[in-house]
Structures are given as structure tokens and as C-alpha cells.
Design an enzyme around this catalytic site. Structure first.
Site, short mmCIF file in Angstrom:
data_model
loop_
_atom_site.label_atom_id
_atom_site.label_comp_id
_atom_site.label_asym_id
_atom_site.label_seq_id
_atom_site.Cartn_x
_atom_site.Cartn_y
_atom_site.Cartn_z
N ASP A 19 54.41 44.49 23.87
CA ASP A 19 53.38 43.52 23.53
C ASP A 19 52.22 43.57 24.52
O ASP A 19 52.43 43.87 25.71
CB ASP A 19 54.01 42.12 23.51
CG ASP A 19 53.18 41.12 22.74
OD1 ASP A 19 52.20 41.54 22.08
OD2 ASP A 19 53.48 39.92 22.81
N GLY A 20 51.03 43.30 24.05
CA GLY A 20 49.89 43.16 24.95
C GLY A 20 48.85 44.26 24.86
O GLY A 20 47.91 44.29 25.66
N GLY A 22 46.52 44.69 22.61
CA GLY A 22 45.22 44.14 22.26
C GLY A 22 44.55 43.48 23.45
O GLY A 22 43.38 43.72 23.74
N TRP A 24 45.14 43.97 26.58
CA TRP A 24 44.84 45.00 27.58
C TRP A 24 43.46 45.61 27.28
O TRP A 24 42.63 45.76 28.18
CB TRP A 24 45.93 46.08 27.55
CG TRP A 24 45.82 47.15 28.59
CD1 TRP A 24 46.34 47.12 29.85
CD2 TRP A 24 45.16 48.42 28.45
NE1 TRP A 24 46.06 48.29 30.51
CE2 TRP A 24 45.33 49.10 29.67
CE3 TRP A 24 44.45 49.04 27.42
CZ2 TRP A 24 44.82 50.38 29.90
CZ3 TRP A 24 43.94 50.31 27.64
CH2 TRP A 24 44.12 50.96 28.86
N GLU A 66 55.55 41.23 10.28
CA GLU A 66 54.38 40.36 10.44
C GLU A 66 53.10 41.16 10.73
O GLU A 66 52.00 40.71 10.44
CB GLU A 66 54.61 39.35 11.59
CG GLU A 66 55.67 38.30 11.31
CD GLU A 66 57.11 38.77 11.48
OE1 GLU A 66 57.31 39.91 11.98
OE2 GLU A 66 58.03 38.03 11.09
N ASN A 67 53.24 42.35 11.28
CA ASN A 67 52.05 43.16 11.59
C ASN A 67 51.27 43.59 10.34
O ASN A 67 50.11 43.96 10.42
CB ASN A 67 52.43 44.42 12.40
CG ASN A 67 52.76 44.13 13.85
OD1 ASN A 67 53.50 44.87 14.50
ND2 ASN A 67 52.22 43.04 14.39
N ARG A 70 47.84 42.00 9.81
CA ARG A 70 46.67 42.34 10.64
C ARG A 70 45.58 42.96 9.77
O ARG A 70 45.84 43.40 8.65
CB ARG A 70 47.09 43.34 11.72
CG ARG A 70 48.09 42.70 12.68
CD ARG A 70 48.07 43.35 14.01
NE ARG A 70 48.95 42.58 14.89
CZ ARG A 70 49.12 42.84 16.16
NH1 ARG A 70 48.49 43.85 16.73
NH2 ARG A 70 49.92 42.10 16.89
N SER A 191 60.44 36.73 18.49
CA SER A 191 59.59 37.20 17.39
C SER A 191 60.33 38.08 16.38
O SER A 191 59.86 39.18 16.04
CB SER A 191 58.38 37.95 17.95
OG SER A 191 57.58 37.09 18.70
C1 FPP Z 1 51.64 44.88 20.39
O1 FPP Z 1 50.41 44.66 20.99
C2 FPP Z 1 51.79 46.24 19.93
C3 FPP Z 1 51.86 46.65 18.64
C4 FPP Z 1 51.74 45.75 17.48
C5 FPP Z 1 52.02 48.05 18.28
C6 FPP Z 1 52.77 48.90 19.25
C7 FPP Z 1 52.55 50.29 18.83
C8 FPP Z 1 52.33 51.34 19.63
C9 FPP Z 1 52.39 51.29 21.12
C10 FPP Z 1 52.03 52.63 19.01
C11 FPP Z 1 53.18 53.11 18.18
C12 FPP Z 1 53.48 54.48 18.47
C13 FPP Z 1 54.71 55.02 18.63
C14 FPP Z 1 54.80 56.47 18.88
C15 FPP Z 1 55.95 54.22 18.61
P1 FPP Z 1 49.45 43.58 20.33
O2 FPP Z 1 48.49 44.31 19.45
O3 FPP Z 1 50.26 42.54 19.65
O4 FPP Z 1 48.73 43.01 21.58
P2 FPP Z 1 48.21 41.51 21.81
O5 FPP Z 1 49.42 40.63 21.77
O6 FPP Z 1 47.60 41.60 23.17
O7 FPP Z 1 47.23 41.22 20.74
#
Ligand code: FPP
Length: 233
Positions: A19-20, A22, A24, A66-67, A70, A191
Site C-alpha cells: 500500500d502507498g 499513490g 508516494w 475494490e480496485n 478506480r 482490507s
Molecule cells: C496500492 O497503492 C497498490 C496497488 C493498488 C497496486 C500494487 C501493484 C503493483 C505494485 C504493481 C503490480 C505488479 C506486479 C508485478 C505484482 P495505492 O495506489 O492504494 O496507494 P495509496 O494508498 O497511496 O493511494
């Protein structure tokens, strides 16, 4: 690292909610997708480190049910990243003897991503050092509901259903429950991840945002796990 990981007391299965990404990216004044791109780098480093340490199963929450809510542009970018990462990394998985599996409603993924995954899963199926499980279009409730539907469809006598029976209907049927669940980015929630399987998992939360998660962070989580006395209660 001043403490040494005890290789006789490793968590057999580690699950991670990455998580994180976005936040970042936003903290650097960049678009969210820049965070996901760097998240892939953290995936690579974590997979490599886990295999080197001797972890047998690593499950990564890559895309939740849930994604799908988006923006389409972000979903498309995530799928494109997934396709290119799998395409690029299958060779590395082979070289490192790592088997790739997926859990989740992968039929809902775009066909390109589905095909790329199917190919990588088939290619790596004989590998034995570590199993990397990608949770894609996954949620714990989806999984439990699905298991229930299959049990009903199989007309199993309710009086004979045990926890072991139920486990056989889950997507993780031949995988030990995670001993350690890690979540990054300072969020203290489950989650909808592996709801059945984490009944007795040790939980580890870190403020580190996923793209910053390095080998040292994984080691720190494992050391923390090893400092705990597991009571399974
Ligand atoms: C959460 O950060 C991350 C995700 C929803 C996606 C994770 C996916 C990857 C790292 C790429 C997938 C690739 C492979 C090879 C497995 P967020 O977008 O929820 O961040 P936020 O909470 O800061 O908004």
C-alpha cells in the site's frame, strides 16, 4: 542489520498488502502511476530477498476486487504494468527457481494480462524454491462466497463439512496459512485480504510506503516476527 535472522524460525508463508504507491508519487508531485511503476521495483526486490532468506510462500496483494472502482485510466495503467512486469520477469523467476501462481477472479482481467499470467504460471509450474502468489481481482469475501457456492454445487453433506473441507475449496488450498502479514503505508486494516487464512497470522504494520520497501524492511518484519511468541490463540 545488527540482529541476524534465525533461519530455523522463518515464517513459511508471508503475505503483503502493498500500500502507498499513490501517496508516494503524490509526495513527489508525480502522477499515481509513477508510484505503481516504482512499486514494481519494490516487488522485484522483495521477491528476490524473500527467496534468498528462504521463505517458501510469498503472497502479494496486487489488485483487489475494490480496485476495479478506480479510474479506468489507472486500472489500464496497472494492467499494462502487470503485463510488462510478468513478461520481463518470467526469465528471472525461472533462473531463481520460483513458481508463480495467482489467486482471485483472474477471468475478469483483460485477456492480455490473463494470457501473460497463464503463460508464466505454466512455464514456472515445476519450480520449487519459492512460490510467489499474486492476488489479482481478489478479495477474501469473494473467496469465501465462492467456496460456499462450490460446496453447495458439490452437494456436500453439511454434517460432514469441517474446517479442512472448507480449506480445500479456497484458492489457497495447498498453501499453508500466512504466518506473517505485512501491510505498508501506515494503514492498520486487513482490507478484505485472505480473511479465512489470517486467523492466527502475526500482523506487522510499517509506515514505509510500498515503493520505498526494501530488503531491510522485509528483514525487519521477519525479525519482529521472530521476537514474538506465537500462541495460535
Ligand atoms: C496500492 O497503492 C497498490 C496497488 C493498488 C497496486 C500494487 C501493484 C503493483 C505494485 C504493481 C503490480 C505488479 C506486479 C508485478 C505484482 P495505492 O495506489 O492504494 O496507494 P495509496 O494508498 O497511496 O493511494
Amino acid at each position: 542489520m545488527s540482529q541476524i535472522i534465525d533461519t530455523n524460525n522463518l515464517p513459511k508463508h508471508i503475505a503483503i498488502t502493498m500500500d502507498g504507491n499513490g501517496r508516494w508519487a503524490e509526495s513527489k508531485g508525480k502522477l499515481r502511476i509513477f508510484g505503481h511503476k516504482n512499486g514494481v521495483k519494490a516487488v522485484r526486490e522483495t521477491v528476490e530477498s524473500a527467496a534468498k532468506i528462504g521463505i517458501e510462500f510469498l503472497t502479494l496483494y496486487a489488485f483487489s476486487t475494490e480496485n476495479w472502482d478506480r479510474p479506468v485510466s489507472e486500472i489500464n495503467a496497472l494492467m499494462a504494468l502487470l503485463v510488462s512486469a510478468i513478461n520481463k520477469e518470467t526469465k528471472t523467476l525461472m533462473k531463481n527457481n520460483i513458481k508463480l501462481c495467482t489467486i482471485g477472479a483472474t477471468d475478469n482481467l483483460p485477456s492480455k494480462a490473463r494470457n501473460e499470467l497463464l503463460e508464466a504460471v505454466a512455464k514456472t509450474k515445476g519450480n520449487t524454491r519459492m512460490t510467489l502468489i499474486l492476488a489479482l481481482s481478489y478479495s477474501g469475501r469473494w473467496e469465501i462466497l465462492n467456496a460456499t457456492k462450490k460446496i453447495i454445487a458439490d452437494c456436500i453433506n453439511p454434517n460432514t463439512i469441517t474446517e479442512q473441507t472448507f480449506q480445500q475449496y479456497l484458492t489457497t488450498k495447498n498453501v499453508p496459512d500466512p504466518a506473517l502479514l505485512i501491510r505498508t503505508s501506515g494503514e492498520y486494516r486487513i482490507s478484505n485480504f485472505l480473511l479465512w487464512q489470517i486467523a492466527y497470522s502475526e500482523l506487522y504494520f510499517t509506515d514505509t510506503l510500498w515503493p520505498d520497501f526494501k530488503k531491510e524492511d522485509l528483514e525487519k518484519a521477519i525479525l519482529d516476527y521472530q521476537s514474538r511468541e506465537r500462541r495460535f490463540g
